[in-house]
Scaffold this motif. Sequence first.
Motif, mmCIF file in Angstrom:
data_model
loop_
_atom_site.group_PDB
_atom_site.id
_atom_site.type_symbol
_atom_site.label_atom_id
_atom_site.label_comp_id
_atom_site.label_asym_id
_atom_site.label_seq_id
_atom_site.Cartn_x
_atom_site.Cartn_y
_atom_site.Cartn_z
ATOM 1 N N ARG A 183 36.065 -28.907 -26.725
ATOM 2 C CA ARG A 183 36.373 -29.352 -24.608
ATOM 3 C C ARG A 183 35.289 -29.527 -23.870
ATOM 4 O O ARG A 183 34.388 -28.085 -24.313
ATOM 5 C CB ARG A 183 37.660 -28.494 -24.582
ATOM 6 N N LEU A 184 34.982 -30.244 -23.277
ATOM 7 C CA LEU A 184 33.782 -29.878 -22.010
ATOM 8 C C LEU A 184 32.955 -28.745 -21.570
ATOM 9 O O LEU A 184 31.484 -28.816 -21.173
ATOM 10 C CB LEU A 184 34.063 -30.739 -21.168
ATOM 11 N N ASN A 185 34.150 -28.268 -21.058
ATOM 12 C CA ASN A 185 33.997 -26.944 -20.564
ATOM 13 C C ASN A 185 33.232 -26.422 -21.743
ATOM 14 O O ASN A 185 32.618 -25.640 -21.893
ATOM 15 C CB ASN A 185 34.710 -25.567 -19.600
ATOM 16 N N ASP A 186 33.786 -26.117 -22.427
ATOM 17 C CA ASP A 186 33.781 -25.617 -24.092
ATOM 18 C C ASP A 186 31.675 -25.497 -24.508
ATOM 19 O O ASP A 186 31.534 -24.627 -24.273
ATOM 20 C CB ASP A 186 34.390 -25.064 -24.862
ATOM 21 N N VAL A 235 30.007 -27.225 -22.385
ATOM 22 C CA VAL A 235 28.905 -26.570 -21.421
ATOM 23 C C VAL A 235 28.264 -25.206 -21.284
ATOM 24 O O VAL A 235 27.599 -24.880 -21.313
ATOM 25 C CB VAL A 235 29.358 -27.284 -19.539
ATOM 26 N N GLU A 287 23.603 -28.256 -18.431
ATOM 27 C CA GLU A 287 24.669 -28.413 -16.903
ATOM 28 C C GLU A 287 25.868 -29.975 -16.982
ATOM 29 O O GLU A 287 25.475 -30.462 -18.216
ATOM 30 C CB GLU A 287 24.193 -29.800 -15.241
ATOM 31 N N ARG A 288 27.142 -29.810 -16.746
ATOM 32 C CA ARG A 288 27.957 -30.268 -16.985
ATOM 33 C C ARG A 288 28.084 -31.931 -17.160
ATOM 34 O O ARG A 288 28.162 -32.530 -17.819
ATOM 35 C CB ARG A 288 28.703 -29.747 -15.680
ATOM 36 N N GLY A 289 27.645 -32.422 -15.878
ATOM 37 C CA GLY A 289 27.111 -33.899 -15.503
ATOM 38 C C GLY A 289 26.414 -34.333 -17.009
ATOM 39 O O GLY A 289 25.774 -35.737 -17.135
ATOM 40 N N THR A 290 25.140 -33.240 -17.192
ATOM 41 C CA THR A 290 24.137 -34.007 -17.961
ATOM 42 C C THR A 290 24.929 -34.262 -19.727
ATOM 43 O O THR A 290 24.969 -35.016 -20.671
ATOM 44 C CB THR A 290 23.195 -32.431 -18.677
ATOM 45 N N VAL A 291 25.791 -33.286 -20.086
ATOM 46 C CA VAL A 291 26.634 -33.085 -21.214
ATOM 47 C C VAL A 291 27.719 -34.056 -21.118
ATOM 48 O O VAL A 291 27.245 -34.538 -22.359
ATOM 49 C CB VAL A 291 27.763 -31.917 -21.280
ATOM 50 N N GLY A 292 28.030 -34.264 -19.783
ATOM 51 C CA GLY A 292 28.841 -35.865 -20.109
ATOM 52 C C GLY A 292 28.215 -36.616 -19.867
ATOM 53 O O GLY A 292 28.624 -38.138 -21.362
#
Length: 294
Positions: free
Chosen positions: A91-94, A96, A102-107
Amino acid sequence: RLRPMDFWSAREFFPRYPAVRQVEAYACLGGMPAYLRQFNDERSIPENIREAILEATAYLHEEPRLLLQQELREPRNYFSILRSVAEGNTRLNDIVLDTGLERGTVGRYLDTLGGLDLVEREVPVTEADPSRSRRGQYRLVDPFMRFWFRYVHRYRTEIESGTQDELLARVVLPDLGHLVAPIFEELCRAWLLRRSVHGDLPIRLKKVGRWWNAASEIDVVGLSDEGVVLGECKWSEHPVGPKVLADLQARPFPTDMPRHYVLFSRAGFHGLKPMPGLTLVDLEALVEDRMPVR
Protein backbone atom coordinates in the motif's frame (compact mmCIF):
# COMPACT_ATOMS: atom_id res chain seq x y z
CA ARG A 1 9.63 -2.02 -26.52
CA LEU A 2 10.10 -5.76 -26.23
CA ARG A 3 7.48 -7.15 -23.88
CA PRO A 4 7.88 -10.45 -22.06
CA MET A 5 6.33 -13.58 -23.49
CA ASP A 6 3.52 -15.25 -21.63
CA PHE A 7 4.10 -18.53 -19.83
CA TRP A 8 2.82 -20.70 -22.68
CA SER A 9 5.42 -19.26 -25.03
CA ALA A 10 8.17 -19.18 -22.40
CA ARG A 11 7.76 -22.86 -21.54
CA GLU A 12 8.88 -23.75 -25.07
CA PHE A 13 12.41 -22.81 -23.98
CA PHE A 14 12.39 -25.88 -21.70
CA PRO A 15 10.92 -28.82 -23.65
CA ARG A 16 12.85 -31.38 -21.56
CA TYR A 17 11.36 -30.17 -18.29
CA PRO A 18 8.14 -31.67 -16.91
CA ALA A 19 5.26 -29.31 -16.20
CA VAL A 20 6.29 -28.57 -12.60
CA ARG A 21 9.81 -27.58 -13.62
CA GLN A 22 8.51 -25.39 -16.46
CA VAL A 23 6.39 -23.41 -14.01
CA GLU A 24 9.33 -23.14 -11.60
CA ALA A 25 11.63 -21.91 -14.37
CA TYR A 26 9.08 -19.28 -15.39
CA ALA A 27 8.71 -18.19 -11.74
CA CYS A 28 12.47 -17.66 -11.57
CA LEU A 29 12.92 -15.90 -14.90
CA GLY A 30 9.67 -14.47 -16.21
CA GLY A 31 9.12 -14.14 -19.94
CA MET A 32 12.06 -12.13 -21.30
CA PRO A 33 13.83 -14.24 -23.95
CA ALA A 34 17.33 -13.12 -22.91
CA TYR A 35 16.62 -14.27 -19.36
CA LEU A 36 15.06 -17.56 -20.45
CA ARG A 37 18.15 -18.40 -22.47
CA GLN A 38 20.25 -18.41 -19.30
CA PHE A 39 18.65 -21.65 -18.06
CA ASN A 40 19.49 -24.99 -19.64
CA ASP A 41 16.85 -27.71 -19.32
CA GLU A 42 19.56 -30.36 -19.31
CA ARG A 43 20.41 -29.06 -15.81
CA SER A 44 18.19 -29.08 -12.74
CA ILE A 45 16.41 -25.96 -11.49
CA PRO A 46 18.82 -25.66 -8.49
CA GLU A 47 21.83 -25.97 -10.79
CA ASN A 48 20.45 -23.28 -13.08
CA ILE A 49 19.69 -20.93 -10.21
CA ARG A 50 23.21 -21.41 -8.87
CA GLU A 51 25.00 -20.89 -12.18
CA ALA A 52 22.77 -18.33 -13.93
CA ILE A 53 21.67 -16.08 -11.04
CA LEU A 54 23.53 -16.56 -7.76
CA GLU A 55 27.01 -16.73 -9.27
CA ALA A 56 28.51 -13.24 -8.97
CA THR A 57 29.74 -13.24 -12.57
CA ALA A 58 26.47 -14.51 -14.06
CA TYR A 59 24.61 -12.46 -16.67
CA LEU A 60 21.50 -12.15 -14.47
CA HIS A 61 23.23 -11.46 -11.17
CA GLU A 62 23.07 -7.64 -11.37
CA GLU A 63 20.50 -7.30 -14.15
CA PRO A 64 17.77 -5.39 -12.21
CA ARG A 65 20.26 -2.85 -10.90
CA LEU A 66 21.76 -2.30 -14.35
CA LEU A 67 18.30 -2.05 -15.91
CA LEU A 68 17.27 0.73 -13.55
CA GLN A 69 20.50 2.63 -14.13
CA GLN A 70 19.90 2.53 -17.88
CA GLU A 71 16.22 3.43 -17.84
CA LEU A 72 15.81 5.96 -15.04
CA ARG A 73 17.17 9.08 -13.43
CA GLU A 74 17.63 8.80 -9.68
CA PRO A 75 17.71 4.99 -9.85
CA ARG A 76 18.43 4.75 -6.12
CA ASN A 77 14.98 6.05 -5.18
CA TYR A 78 13.26 3.79 -7.69
CA PHE A 79 15.31 0.90 -6.38
CA SER A 80 14.18 1.67 -2.83
CA ILE A 81 10.54 1.59 -3.92
CA LEU A 82 10.93 -1.70 -5.79
CA ARG A 83 12.67 -3.24 -2.80
CA SER A 84 9.92 -2.05 -0.50
CA VAL A 85 7.16 -3.52 -2.67
CA ALA A 86 9.09 -6.76 -3.04
CA GLU A 87 9.34 -7.04 0.74
CA GLY A 88 5.57 -6.88 1.15
CA ASN A 89 4.75 -3.17 1.44
CA THR A 90 1.86 -3.17 -1.01
CA ARG A 91 0.00 0.00 0.00
CA LEU A 92 1.11 3.55 -0.74
CA ASN A 93 1.30 4.61 2.91
CA ASP A 94 3.41 1.56 3.79
CA ILE A 95 5.84 2.29 0.95
CA VAL A 96 6.17 5.92 2.05
CA LEU A 97 6.90 4.92 5.65
CA ASP A 98 9.36 2.22 4.62
CA THR A 99 11.37 4.28 2.12
CA GLY A 100 11.24 7.65 3.92
CA LEU A 101 10.37 9.39 0.65
CA GLU A 102 7.63 11.99 0.35
CA ARG A 103 4.18 10.71 -0.55
CA GLY A 104 3.96 12.73 -3.76
CA THR A 105 7.40 11.54 -4.84
CA VAL A 106 6.50 7.90 -4.23
CA GLY A 107 3.28 8.32 -6.19
CA ARG A 108 5.10 9.81 -9.20
CA TYR A 109 7.78 7.12 -9.10
CA LEU A 110 5.16 4.38 -8.91
CA ASP A 111 3.47 5.84 -11.99
CA THR A 112 6.81 5.75 -13.84
CA LEU A 113 7.48 2.17 -12.75
CA GLY A 114 3.99 1.26 -13.90
CA GLY A 115 4.72 2.73 -17.32
CA LEU A 116 7.78 0.49 -17.52
CA ASP A 117 5.68 -2.59 -16.61
CA LEU A 118 7.75 -3.12 -13.47
CA VAL A 119 4.99 -2.36 -10.94
CA GLU A 120 1.23 -2.55 -11.16
CA ARG A 121 -1.60 -1.49 -8.89
CA GLU A 122 -4.09 -4.28 -8.36
CA VAL A 123 -7.63 -3.81 -7.02
CA PRO A 124 -10.38 -6.35 -6.33
CA VAL A 125 -11.85 -7.44 -9.63
CA THR A 126 -15.32 -6.22 -8.61
CA GLU A 127 -14.24 -2.57 -8.27
CA ALA A 128 -16.24 -0.43 -10.71
CA ASP A 129 -13.63 2.34 -10.95
CA PRO A 130 -10.15 0.93 -10.21
CA SER A 131 -8.44 4.32 -10.44
CA ARG A 132 -10.54 5.65 -7.54
CA SER A 133 -10.49 2.54 -5.40
CA ARG A 134 -8.91 2.80 -1.96
CA ARG A 135 -8.25 -0.93 -1.88
CA GLY A 136 -5.39 -0.94 -4.37
CA GLN A 137 -2.25 -2.94 -3.71
CA TYR A 138 1.06 -2.59 -5.55
CA ARG A 139 3.09 -5.57 -6.69
CA LEU A 140 6.08 -6.32 -8.88
CA VAL A 141 5.00 -7.46 -12.32
CA ASP A 142 8.12 -9.30 -13.45
CA PRO A 143 8.75 -12.74 -11.89
CA PHE A 144 12.51 -12.34 -12.21
CA MET A 145 12.40 -9.07 -10.29
CA ARG A 146 10.52 -10.85 -7.52
CA PHE A 147 13.11 -13.63 -7.46
CA TRP A 148 16.02 -11.21 -7.51
CA PHE A 149 14.82 -9.03 -4.64
CA ARG A 150 13.75 -12.05 -2.60
CA TYR A 151 17.04 -13.96 -2.84
CA VAL A 152 19.83 -12.03 -4.54
CA HIS A 153 19.46 -8.51 -3.16
CA ARG A 154 18.40 -9.61 0.32
CA TYR A 155 21.36 -11.99 0.67
CA ARG A 156 23.96 -10.09 -1.34
CA THR A 157 26.47 -10.09 1.55
CA GLU A 158 26.39 -13.88 1.75
CA ILE A 159 26.69 -14.18 -2.01
CA GLU A 160 29.68 -11.85 -2.09
CA SER A 161 31.35 -14.01 0.56
CA GLY A 162 31.10 -17.03 -1.74
CA THR A 163 28.44 -19.02 0.13
CA GLN A 164 26.07 -19.51 -2.82
CA ASP A 165 25.75 -23.26 -2.29
CA GLU A 166 24.87 -22.86 1.37
CA LEU A 167 22.39 -20.08 0.54
CA LEU A 168 20.76 -22.21 -2.14
CA ALA A 169 20.31 -25.15 0.23
CA ARG A 170 19.31 -23.18 3.33
CA VAL A 171 17.17 -20.38 1.88
CA VAL A 172 16.25 -20.59 -1.79
CA LEU A 173 15.15 -24.18 -2.25
CA PRO A 174 13.11 -24.48 0.98
CA ASP A 175 11.36 -21.20 0.14
CA LEU A 176 10.92 -21.64 -3.60
CA GLY A 177 7.35 -22.88 -3.29
CA HIS A 178 6.36 -19.59 -1.65
CA LEU A 179 7.80 -17.72 -4.64
CA VAL A 180 6.06 -19.97 -7.16
CA ALA A 181 2.59 -20.12 -5.54
CA PRO A 182 1.41 -16.56 -6.38
CA ILE A 183 2.78 -16.89 -9.90
CA PHE A 184 0.87 -20.16 -10.26
CA GLU A 185 -2.25 -18.22 -9.24
CA GLU A 186 -1.55 -15.68 -11.98
CA LEU A 187 -1.23 -18.50 -14.52
CA CYS A 188 -4.55 -19.93 -13.36
CA ARG A 189 -6.26 -16.58 -13.92
CA ALA A 190 -4.65 -16.28 -17.34
CA TRP A 191 -5.72 -19.84 -18.23
CA LEU A 192 -9.32 -19.11 -17.26
CA LEU A 193 -9.44 -16.01 -19.46
CA ARG A 194 -7.82 -17.86 -22.39
CA ARG A 195 -10.33 -20.72 -22.15
CA SER A 196 -13.20 -18.24 -21.97
CA VAL A 197 -12.01 -16.49 -25.12
CA HIS A 198 -12.02 -19.88 -26.88
CA GLY A 199 -15.57 -20.57 -25.70
CA ASP A 200 -14.61 -23.55 -23.55
CA LEU A 201 -16.32 -22.39 -20.35
CA PRO A 202 -20.00 -22.53 -19.42
CA ILE A 203 -20.11 -18.71 -19.45
CA ARG A 204 -18.20 -16.11 -21.44
CA LEU A 205 -16.17 -13.99 -19.03
CA LYS A 206 -15.73 -10.24 -19.34
CA LYS A 207 -13.12 -9.86 -16.62
CA VAL A 208 -10.83 -12.12 -14.59
CA GLY A 209 -8.87 -11.16 -11.51
CA ARG A 210 -8.51 -11.55 -7.76
CA TRP A 211 -10.91 -10.49 -5.02
CA TRP A 212 -10.43 -9.66 -1.37
CA ASN A 213 -11.88 -7.76 1.53
CA ALA A 214 -10.81 -7.30 5.14
CA ALA A 215 -11.79 -10.86 6.10
CA SER A 216 -11.46 -13.05 3.01
CA GLU A 217 -9.74 -13.57 -0.33
CA ILE A 218 -10.50 -15.53 -3.49
CA ASP A 219 -7.62 -16.44 -5.82
CA VAL A 220 -9.55 -16.48 -9.09
CA VAL A 221 -12.73 -14.60 -9.97
CA GLY A 222 -14.31 -14.42 -13.41
CA LEU A 223 -17.17 -11.99 -14.01
CA SER A 224 -19.85 -12.07 -16.69
CA ASP A 225 -23.48 -11.02 -17.16
CA GLU A 226 -24.52 -14.67 -16.74
CA GLY A 227 -22.79 -15.48 -13.46
CA VAL A 228 -19.42 -15.68 -11.74
CA VAL A 229 -16.56 -18.16 -11.65
CA LEU A 230 -14.83 -18.54 -8.29
CA GLY A 231 -11.56 -20.45 -8.11
CA GLU A 232 -8.92 -21.70 -5.68
CA CYS A 233 -5.30 -22.49 -6.62
CA LYS A 234 -3.10 -24.93 -4.72
CA TRP A 235 0.63 -25.17 -5.45
CA SER A 236 1.00 -28.06 -3.04
CA GLU A 237 2.47 -31.54 -3.35
CA HIS A 238 -0.75 -32.95 -1.87
CA PRO A 239 -3.90 -33.57 -3.95
CA VAL A 240 -6.83 -31.22 -3.43
CA GLY A 241 -9.84 -32.71 -1.68
CA PRO A 242 -13.46 -31.82 -0.84
CA LYS A 243 -12.50 -29.56 2.06
CA VAL A 244 -10.90 -27.04 -0.30
CA LEU A 245 -14.10 -26.89 -2.34
CA ALA A 246 -16.24 -26.55 0.79
CA ASP A 247 -14.06 -23.72 2.08
CA LEU A 248 -14.34 -21.89 -1.25
CA GLN A 249 -18.12 -22.33 -1.37
CA ALA A 250 -18.42 -20.91 2.15
CA ARG A 251 -16.56 -17.69 1.41
CA PRO A 252 -18.64 -14.55 1.06
CA PHE A 253 -18.73 -12.87 -2.33
CA PRO A 254 -20.73 -9.73 -3.20
CA THR A 255 -23.20 -11.13 -5.75
CA ASP A 256 -26.32 -13.27 -5.91
CA MET A 257 -25.60 -14.39 -9.48
CA PRO A 258 -25.16 -18.10 -10.31
CA ARG A 259 -21.75 -19.45 -9.31
CA HIS A 260 -19.44 -21.86 -11.08
CA TYR A 261 -16.43 -23.18 -9.18
CA VAL A 262 -13.00 -24.12 -10.53
CA LEU A 263 -10.15 -25.72 -8.60
CA PHE A 264 -6.55 -25.69 -9.81
CA SER A 265 -4.09 -28.19 -8.36
CA ARG A 266 -0.45 -28.96 -8.95
CA ALA A 267 -0.88 -32.51 -7.54
CA GLY A 268 -4.31 -33.46 -8.81
CA PHE A 269 -7.45 -34.29 -6.82
CA HIS A 270 -8.90 -36.88 -4.48
CA GLY A 271 -12.54 -37.34 -3.51
CA LEU A 272 -13.65 -34.88 -6.20
CA LYS A 273 -15.02 -35.32 -9.70
CA PRO A 274 -16.01 -32.77 -12.34
CA MET A 275 -19.73 -32.01 -12.35
CA PRO A 276 -22.06 -29.25 -13.48
CA GLY A 277 -20.88 -26.16 -11.67
CA LEU A 278 -17.41 -27.55 -10.88
CA THR A 279 -14.30 -27.70 -13.08
CA LEU A 280 -11.10 -29.41 -11.93
CA VAL A 281 -7.87 -28.31 -13.61
CA ASP A 282 -4.67 -30.25 -13.01
CA LEU A 283 -1.21 -28.96 -13.83
CA GLU A 284 -0.97 -30.74 -17.18
CA ALA A 285 -4.23 -29.21 -18.43
CA LEU A 286 -3.08 -25.76 -17.36
CA VAL A 287 0.42 -26.02 -18.80
CA GLU A 288 -0.86 -27.45 -22.09
CA ASP A 289 -3.55 -24.73 -22.19
CA ARG A 290 -6.49 -27.08 -22.72
CA MET A 291 -9.71 -27.90 -20.94
CA PRO A 292 -9.41 -30.94 -18.65
CA VAL A 293 -10.96 -34.20 -19.78
CA ARG A 294 -14.38 -34.55 -18.23
